[in-house]
Design a protein around this motif. Structure first.
Motif, mmCIF file in Angstrom:
data_model
loop_
_atom_site.group_PDB
_atom_site.id
_atom_site.type_symbol
_atom_site.label_atom_id
_atom_site.label_comp_id
_atom_site.label_asym_id
_atom_site.label_seq_id
_atom_site.Cartn_x
_atom_site.Cartn_y
_atom_site.Cartn_z
ATOM 1 N N ALA A 1 0.830 -1.212 0.000
ATOM 2 C CA ALA A 1 0.000 0.000 0.000
ATOM 3 C C ALA A 1 0.861 1.256 0.000
ATOM 4 O O ALA A 1 0.565 2.233 -0.699
ATOM 5 C CB ALA A 1 -0.935 -0.003 1.202
ATOM 6 N N ALA A 2 1.931 1.219 0.768
ATOM 7 C CA ALA A 2 2.822 2.375 0.847
ATOM 8 C C ALA A 2 3.452 2.688 -0.504
ATOM 9 O O ALA A 2 3.770 3.847 -0.800
ATOM 10 C CB ALA A 2 3.908 2.131 1.886
ATOM 11 N N ILE B 1 0.030 -0.064 10.707
ATOM 12 C CA ILE B 1 -0.206 -0.086 9.263
ATOM 13 C C ILE B 1 -0.581 1.306 8.755
ATOM 14 O O ILE B 1 -0.127 1.736 7.685
ATOM 15 C CB ILE B 1 -1.289 -1.126 8.914
ATOM 16 N N MET B 2 -1.397 2.033 9.530
ATOM 17 C CA MET B 2 -1.752 3.395 9.121
ATOM 18 C C MET B 2 -0.508 4.261 8.983
ATOM 19 O O MET B 2 -0.390 5.056 8.040
ATOM 20 C CB MET B 2 -2.722 4.016 10.124
ATOM 21 N N ASP B 3 0.417 4.097 9.895
ATOM 22 C CA ASP B 3 1.651 4.876 9.847
ATOM 23 C C ASP B 3 2.524 4.447 8.664
ATOM 24 O O ASP B 3 2.996 5.285 7.885
ATOM 25 C CB ASP B 3 2.406 4.707 11.160
ATOM 26 N N VAL C 1 -7.538 5.339 2.663
ATOM 27 C CA VAL C 1 -8.305 4.633 3.686
ATOM 28 C C VAL C 1 -7.830 3.183 3.777
ATOM 29 O O VAL C 1 -7.797 2.476 2.774
ATOM 30 C CB VAL C 1 -9.817 4.646 3.353
ATOM 31 N N GLY C 2 -7.503 2.729 4.977
ATOM 32 C CA GLY C 2 -7.184 1.328 5.197
ATOM 33 C C GLY C 2 -8.399 0.590 5.718
ATOM 34 O O GLY C 2 -9.082 1.069 6.626
ATOM 35 N N VAL C 3 -8.692 -0.568 5.135
ATOM 36 C CA VAL C 3 -9.841 -1.377 5.547
ATOM 37 C C VAL C 3 -9.339 -2.546 6.391
ATOM 38 O O VAL C 3 -8.533 -3.360 5.931
ATOM 39 C CB VAL C 3 -10.624 -1.891 4.323
ATOM 40 N N PHE C 4 -9.830 -2.611 7.632
ATOM 41 C CA PHE C 4 -9.335 -3.576 8.619
ATOM 42 C C PHE C 4 -10.489 -4.418 9.156
ATOM 43 O O PHE C 4 -11.586 -3.919 9.381
ATOM 44 C CB PHE C 4 -8.669 -2.846 9.784
ATOM 45 N N VAL C 5 -10.207 -5.710 9.404
ATOM 46 C CA VAL C 5 -11.203 -6.600 9.997
ATOM 47 C C VAL C 5 -10.675 -7.219 11.288
ATOM 48 O O VAL C 5 -11.222 -7.010 12.368
ATOM 49 C CB VAL C 5 -11.629 -7.711 9.009
ATOM 50 N N GLU C 6 -9.570 -7.964 11.187
ATOM 51 C CA GLU C 6 -9.129 -8.774 12.320
ATOM 52 C C GLU C 6 -7.937 -8.193 13.087
ATOM 53 O O GLU C 6 -7.506 -8.769 14.083
ATOM 54 C CB GLU C 6 -8.779 -10.188 11.840
ATOM 55 N N GLN C 7 -7.416 -7.042 12.649
ATOM 56 C CA GLN C 7 -6.209 -6.507 13.283
ATOM 57 C C GLN C 7 -6.472 -5.972 14.692
ATOM 58 O O GLN C 7 -7.572 -5.485 15.003
ATOM 59 C CB GLN C 7 -5.617 -5.369 12.429
ATOM 60 N N THR C 8 -5.432 -6.025 15.519
ATOM 61 C CA THR C 8 -5.471 -5.386 16.828
ATOM 62 C C THR C 8 -5.306 -3.877 16.650
ATOM 63 O O THR C 8 -4.923 -3.385 15.580
ATOM 64 C CB THR C 8 -4.342 -5.895 17.730
ATOM 65 N N LEU C 9 -5.562 -3.148 17.730
ATOM 66 C CA LEU C 9 -5.383 -1.703 17.693
ATOM 67 C C LEU C 9 -3.952 -1.337 17.309
ATOM 68 O O LEU C 9 -3.725 -0.470 16.438
ATOM 69 C CB LEU C 9 -5.739 -1.100 19.053
ATOM 70 N N ASP C 10 -2.978 -1.983 17.925
ATOM 71 C CA ASP C 10 -1.580 -1.680 17.615
ATOM 72 C C ASP C 10 -1.264 -1.950 16.150
ATOM 73 O O ASP C 10 -0.516 -1.197 15.511
ATOM 74 C CB ASP C 10 -0.641 -2.500 18.504
ATOM 75 N N ALA D 1 1.730 2.834 5.878
ATOM 76 C CA ALA D 1 1.125 3.025 4.561
ATOM 77 C C ALA D 1 0.653 4.461 4.337
ATOM 78 O O ALA D 1 0.075 4.751 3.283
ATOM 79 C CB ALA D 1 -0.042 2.053 4.378
ATOM 80 N N GLU D 2 0.884 5.329 5.302
ATOM 81 C CA GLU D 2 0.500 6.739 5.207
ATOM 82 C C GLU D 2 -0.985 6.890 4.904
ATOM 83 O O GLU D 2 -1.397 7.481 3.906
ATOM 84 C CB GLU D 2 1.360 7.465 4.173
ATOM 85 N N LEU D 3 -1.803 6.336 5.809
ATOM 86 C CA LEU D 3 -3.249 6.339 5.630
ATOM 87 C C LEU D 3 -3.886 7.493 6.404
ATOM 88 O O LEU D 3 -3.443 7.838 7.502
ATOM 89 C CB LEU D 3 -3.840 5.019 6.114
ATOM 90 N N ASP D 4 -4.948 8.044 5.827
ATOM 91 C CA ASP D 4 -5.693 9.124 6.474
ATOM 92 C C ASP D 4 -6.821 8.601 7.349
ATOM 93 O O ASP D 4 -7.189 9.247 8.333
ATOM 94 C CB ASP D 4 -6.268 10.055 5.404
ATOM 95 N N PHE D 5 -7.395 7.455 6.964
ATOM 96 C CA PHE D 5 -8.535 6.890 7.680
ATOM 97 C C PHE D 5 -8.346 5.392 7.894
ATOM 98 O O PHE D 5 -7.704 4.716 7.084
ATOM 99 C CB PHE D 5 -9.838 7.070 6.882
ATOM 100 N N ALA D 6 -8.970 4.894 8.970
ATOM 101 C CA ALA D 6 -9.126 3.458 9.185
ATOM 102 C C ALA D 6 -10.610 3.133 9.047
ATOM 103 O O ALA D 6 -11.446 3.730 9.729
ATOM 104 C CB ALA D 6 -8.644 3.059 10.568
ATOM 105 N N GLN D 7 -10.928 2.202 8.158
ATOM 106 C CA GLN D 7 -12.298 1.719 7.994
ATOM 107 C C GLN D 7 -12.387 0.363 8.669
ATOM 108 O O GLN D 7 -11.706 -0.589 8.274
ATOM 109 C CB GLN D 7 -12.645 1.625 6.519
#
Length: 208
Positions: free
Chosen positions: A45-46, A70-72, A56-65, A74-80
């Motif tokens: 993604a990066a 991943i947001m950091d 926007v990153g789309v997440f299902v099973e990931q932990t908060l950390d 991949a330089e994402l603005d939003f987490a979905q």
């Protein structure tokens, strides 16, 4: 209709990122759900181009950390979030950075759906209504007319099987603040059909 947000999800190729942004997409989605045929790593993604569209990153099973990492990376603005994450999880990411999925089919009527969404007021930026009862990427549409009187406590995006042939009907009947397109503008999973993308964006924004 120029103020309707359009998100196009399932980016996997540079040419699709550039083409969708050029067509007028406001948000581009990168999927990190392991079961999706459009799943990317943070590094993949990066490596995809930056455009005027928010990422926007789309997440299902990931932990908060994991989401934050991943947001950091991949330089994402939003987490979905599509995993039923609670309000505390959303607030920890940052309310202004969260799009959270809700599934109308889990509820007997729209009043019950709104009641389930109310605790998230102030904890998320946008809600997203998806087909099915969990996850995402089902490729089927919700009943647009059933959402005509829907009035949740935050702006919301409509997802599920949307494309150039039903997007005008979806806007007219459901009246969402935004639309999330994926399989309805693809030639195959993860490969966007830019002609369909442009037709869809033209229907919403009056420009190609």
């Amino acid at each position: 209709m120029a103020d309707i947000l359009v998100k196009i999800c399932g980016m996997t190729r540079p040419e699709d990122v550039l083409g969708c942004a050029e067509a007028g997409a406001d948000l581009l989605g990168f999927i990190f759900a392991a079961k999706s045929p459009r799943c990317l790593t943070a590094a993949q993604a990066a490596a995809l181009p930056r455009t005027r569209a928010k990422r926007v990153g789309v997440f299902v099973e990931q932990t908060l950390d994991e989401v934050l990492r991943i947001m950091d990376q991949a330089e994402l603005d939003f987490a979905q979030l599509h995993g039923g994450q609670d309000e505390a999880f959303c607030r920890a990411i940052g309310p202004e950075r969260v799009i959270r999925a809700f599934w109308p089919k889990r509820h007997p009527d729209t009043a019950a759906l709104v009641a389930a969404m109310e605790p998230f007021a102030g904890a998320i930026r946008y809600a997203l209504l998806d087909a099915g009862t969990s996850g995402g990427g089902h490729g089927v549409s919700l009943d647009f007319a059933s959402l005509a009187q829907f009035s949740p406590p935050m702006p919301w995006l409509l997802a599920g099987g949307l494309g150039p042939d039903n997007i005008t009907e979806a806007l007219a009947q459901a009246n969402p603040h935004g639309l999330d397109l994926n399989s309805g503008v693809e030639s195959s999973p993860g490969l966007k059909d830019l002609a369909k993308v442009r037709r869809s964006l033209w229907s919403v924004k009056g420009r190609g």
